[in-house]
Design a protein around this motif. Sequence first.
Motif, PDB file in Angstrom:
ATOM      1  N   SER A  88      22.413 -22.382  63.658  1.00 44.35           N
ATOM      2  CA  SER A  88      21.101 -22.454  63.002  1.00 44.35           C
ATOM      3  C   SER A  88      19.934 -22.262  63.959  1.00 44.35           C
ATOM      4  CB  SER A  88      20.951 -23.801  62.279  1.00 44.35           C
ATOM      5  OG  SER A  88      21.152 -24.879  63.175  1.00 44.35           O
ATOM      6  N   ASP A  89      20.129 -22.518  65.259  1.00 48.69           N
ATOM      7  CA  ASP A  89      19.029 -22.393  66.221  1.00 48.69           C
ATOM      8  C   ASP A  89      18.798 -20.934  66.619  1.00 48.69           C
ATOM      9  OD1 ASP A  89      18.652 -25.122  66.261  1.00 48.69           O
ATOM     10  OD2 ASP A  89      20.110 -25.430  67.869  1.00 48.69           O
ATOM     11  N   ALA A 146      27.055 -23.239  71.390  1.00 50.41           N
ATOM     12  CA  ALA A 146      27.041 -21.875  70.860  1.00 50.41           C
ATOM     13  C   ALA A 146      28.250 -21.596  69.976  1.00 50.41           C
ATOM     14  CB  ALA A 146      26.995 -20.874  72.007  1.00 50.41           C
ATOM     15  N   ILE A 147      28.041 -20.736  68.988  1.00 49.17           N
ATOM     16  CA  ILE A 147      29.168 -20.256  68.181  1.00 49.17           C
ATOM     17  C   ILE A 147      29.611 -18.876  68.663  1.00 49.17           C
ATOM     18  CG2 ILE A 147      28.488 -21.588  66.148  1.00 49.17           C
ATOM     19  CD1 ILE A 147      27.381 -18.965  64.965  1.00 49.17           C
ATOM     20  N   GLY A 197      18.716 -16.562  88.891  1.00 46.17           N
ATOM     21  CA  GLY A 197      18.299 -16.144  90.217  1.00 46.17           C
ATOM     22  C   GLY A 197      18.935 -17.054  91.252  1.00 46.17           C
ATOM     23  N   TYR A 198      18.422 -17.048  92.467  1.00 48.79           N
ATOM     24  CA  TYR A 198      18.966 -17.910  93.509  1.00 48.79           C
ATOM     25  C   TYR A 198      18.555 -19.357  93.243  1.00 48.79           C
ATOM     26  CZ  TYR A 198      20.370 -13.864  96.263  1.00 48.79           C
ATOM     27  OH  TYR A 198      20.983 -12.723  96.697  1.00 48.79           O
ATOM     28  N   GLY A 199      19.513 -20.157  92.775  1.00 45.85           N
ATOM     29  CA  GLY A 199      19.249 -21.564  92.538  1.00 45.85           C
ATOM     30  C   GLY A 199      18.362 -21.856  91.355  1.00 45.85           C
ATOM     31  N   THR A 200      18.158 -20.885  90.484  1.00 50.21           N
ATOM     32  CA  THR A 200      17.336 -21.108  89.299  1.00 50.21           C
ATOM     33  C   THR A 200      17.957 -20.413  88.098  1.00 50.21           C
ATOM     34  OG1 THR A 200      15.977 -19.155  89.770  1.00 50.21           O
ATOM     35  CG2 THR A 200      15.176 -21.274  90.604  1.00 50.21           C
ATOM     36  N   GLY A 201      17.709 -20.958  86.913  1.00 54.49           N
ATOM     37  CA  GLY A 201      18.154 -20.336  85.676  1.00 54.49           C
ATOM     38  C   GLY A 201      16.966 -20.100  84.770  1.00 54.49           C
ATOM     39  N   HIS A 202      17.048 -19.057  83.951  1.00 58.43           N
ATOM     40  CA  HIS A 202      15.906 -18.694  83.117  1.00 58.43           C
ATOM     41  C   HIS A 202      16.345 -18.461  81.668  1.00 58.43           C
ATOM     42  CE1 HIS A 202      13.720 -18.124  86.892  1.00 58.43           C
ATOM     43  NE2 HIS A 202      14.737 -17.391  87.306  1.00 58.43           N
ATOM     44  N   PRO A 203      16.447 -19.530  80.869  1.00 57.50           N
ATOM     45  CA  PRO A 203      16.734 -19.346  79.442  1.00 57.50           C
ATOM     46  C   PRO A 203      15.456 -19.030  78.674  1.00 57.50           C
ATOM     47  CG  PRO A 203      16.697 -21.679  79.982  1.00 57.50           C
ATOM     48  CD  PRO A 203      16.405 -20.945  81.259  1.00 57.50           C
ATOM     49  N   THR A 204      15.545 -18.167  77.687  1.00 60.84           N
ATOM     50  CA  THR A 204      14.375 -17.861  76.870  1.00 60.84           C
ATOM     51  C   THR A 204      14.790 -17.511  75.457  1.00 60.84           C
ATOM     52  OG1 THR A 204      12.444 -16.414  76.598  1.00 60.84           O
ATOM     53  CG2 THR A 204      14.406 -15.434  77.590  1.00 60.84           C
ATOM     54  N   ALA A 205      13.971 -17.921  74.500  1.00 61.19           N
ATOM     55  CA  ALA A 205      14.179 -17.554  73.099  1.00 61.19           C
ATOM     56  C   ALA A 205      13.112 -16.574  72.647  1.00 61.19           C
ATOM     57  CB  ALA A 205      14.163 -18.803  72.215  1.00 61.19           C
ATOM     58  N   ASN A 206      12.379 -15.981  73.608  1.00 59.41           N
ATOM     59  CA  ASN A 206      11.338 -15.013  73.265  1.00 59.41           C
ATOM     60  C   ASN A 206      11.942 -13.885  72.431  1.00 59.41           C
ATOM     61  OD1 ASN A 206       9.935 -12.278  73.951  1.00 59.41           O
ATOM     62  ND2 ASN A 206       8.396 -13.854  74.386  1.00 59.41           N
ATOM     63  N   PRO A 207      11.444 -13.655  71.220  1.00 63.65           N
ATOM     64  CA  PRO A 207      12.061 -12.667  70.323  1.00 63.65           C
ATOM     65  C   PRO A 207      12.158 -11.269  70.919  1.00 63.65           C
ATOM     66  CG  PRO A 207      10.497 -14.032  69.127  1.00 63.65           C
ATOM     67  CD  PRO A 207      10.310 -14.356  70.580  1.00 63.65           C
ATOM     68  N   ASP A 208      11.140 -10.860  71.670  1.00 63.93           N
ATOM     69  CA  ASP A 208      11.169  -9.522  72.263  1.00 63.93           C
ATOM     70  C   ASP A 208      12.257  -9.410  73.328  1.00 63.93           C
ATOM     71  OD1 ASP A 208       9.084  -8.654  70.665  1.00 63.93           O
ATOM     72  OD2 ASP A 208       7.540  -9.179  72.143  1.00 63.93           O
ATOM     73  N   THR A 209      12.386 -10.456  74.148  1.00 67.22           N
ATOM     74  CA  THR A 209      13.428 -10.453  75.183  1.00 67.22           C
ATOM     75  C   THR A 209      14.812 -10.468  74.549  1.00 67.22           C
ATOM     76  OG1 THR A 209      11.969 -11.656  76.688  1.00 67.22           O
ATOM     77  CG2 THR A 209      14.319 -11.662  77.212  1.00 67.22           C
ATOM     78  N   VAL A 210      14.974 -11.312  73.533  1.00 67.62           N
ATOM     79  CA  VAL A 210      16.263 -11.401  72.845  1.00 67.62           C
ATOM     80  C   VAL A 210      16.627 -10.057  72.213  1.00 67.62           C
ATOM     81  CG1 VAL A 210      17.459 -12.435  70.877  1.00 67.62           C
ATOM     82  CG2 VAL A 210      16.126 -13.881  72.433  1.00 67.62           C
ATOM     83  N   LYS A 211      15.666  -9.431  71.571  1.00 70.74           N
ATOM     84  CA  LYS A 211      15.908  -8.135  70.924  1.00 70.74           C
ATOM     85  C   LYS A 211      16.294  -7.077  71.957  1.00 70.74           C
ATOM     86  CE  LYS A 211      13.691  -4.781  67.819  1.00 70.74           C
ATOM     87  NZ  LYS A 211      12.447  -4.466  67.058  1.00 70.74           N
ATOM     88  N   ASP A 212      15.573  -7.058  73.067  1.00 72.65           N
ATOM     89  CA  ASP A 212      15.855  -6.082  74.125  1.00 72.65           C
ATOM     90  C   ASP A 212      17.249  -6.275  74.710  1.00 72.65           C
ATOM     91  OD1 ASP A 212      15.022  -4.078  76.294  1.00 72.65           O
ATOM     92  OD2 ASP A 212      15.486  -5.850  77.493  1.00 72.65           O
TER      93      ASP A 212
END
Length: 275
Positions: A216-217, A100-101, A225-240
């Motif tokens: 560029s990405d 990340a930058i 969460g507990y023992g889990t991670g949730h990365p997402t590039a969903n535009p709506d989620t990112v915008k929110d």
Amino acid sequence: MTHINVLDPGASPLDYYGFELRRLREAAGLTQKQLGDILNYTGSLVGQIETARKIPTPEFSERADAALGSDGLLSRLVDLVLRSQLPAWFQQVAELEARAIEMCTFHTHLMHGLLQTKAYARAVLGALDRTNLDDRTAVRLARQRIFDKAEPLVLWAVISEAALYQEMGDRDTMRGQLAQLLSFEDNPRLNIQILPFTAGAHAGLQGSFDIFRFASDPTIVYTEGYGTGHPTANPDTVKDCALRYDHLRAAALSLKDSAELIRRVMEDRYGEQVA
């Protein structure tokens, strides 16, 4: 127990590191004890690292590179080794941090791992499980090596005031942790803002989250969460989440006022007590 003669360098980054350390040591005509003496470590530790039973540290790697003339090989490998020791679900996050930058993070009850001191990290990691605590702490702190890059990322951290009072470890641990936050005060790439109790209802009530931006990405939002991670590039989620973060920064204290609050809590709550 892993036997050095059958150590497979392709089995894992840790095995590869051990294989290379042994190869370099033998090429230099040194025993494990001799190399340990040169590095100011025990020969037993050298042997444990060579057999992938002990995780090397950046300091060990730098000393070994200097002693063995390996042109920084082990220092380059150690980052990969340490990242591979993170929980599987978190390894992708460490890669995001490294690429990340800019990173924007909001935490409600504790300091982000990239900002933690050794004592604070030990207290957090040892809350329910103290096995291999030294190694797990070293692995977490190794993530902070991203700040040593020629052009490190810009970090914005909004931290709930509650995290200043949530006592991890003892008073000395907290005092050291808050002092660490204050040490970033004049660093434009590490920006700490405190979301005060007086902010009331705020845009981060649903919990902590991180936003990663790249050269560029696509931008990625990460929640946990507990023992889990949730990365997402969903535009709506990112915008929110980007909008939520803007509101959090607006509701938080300024950089200067945040530092003043941290300093006040450090002295009033964790300062020297007179009997």
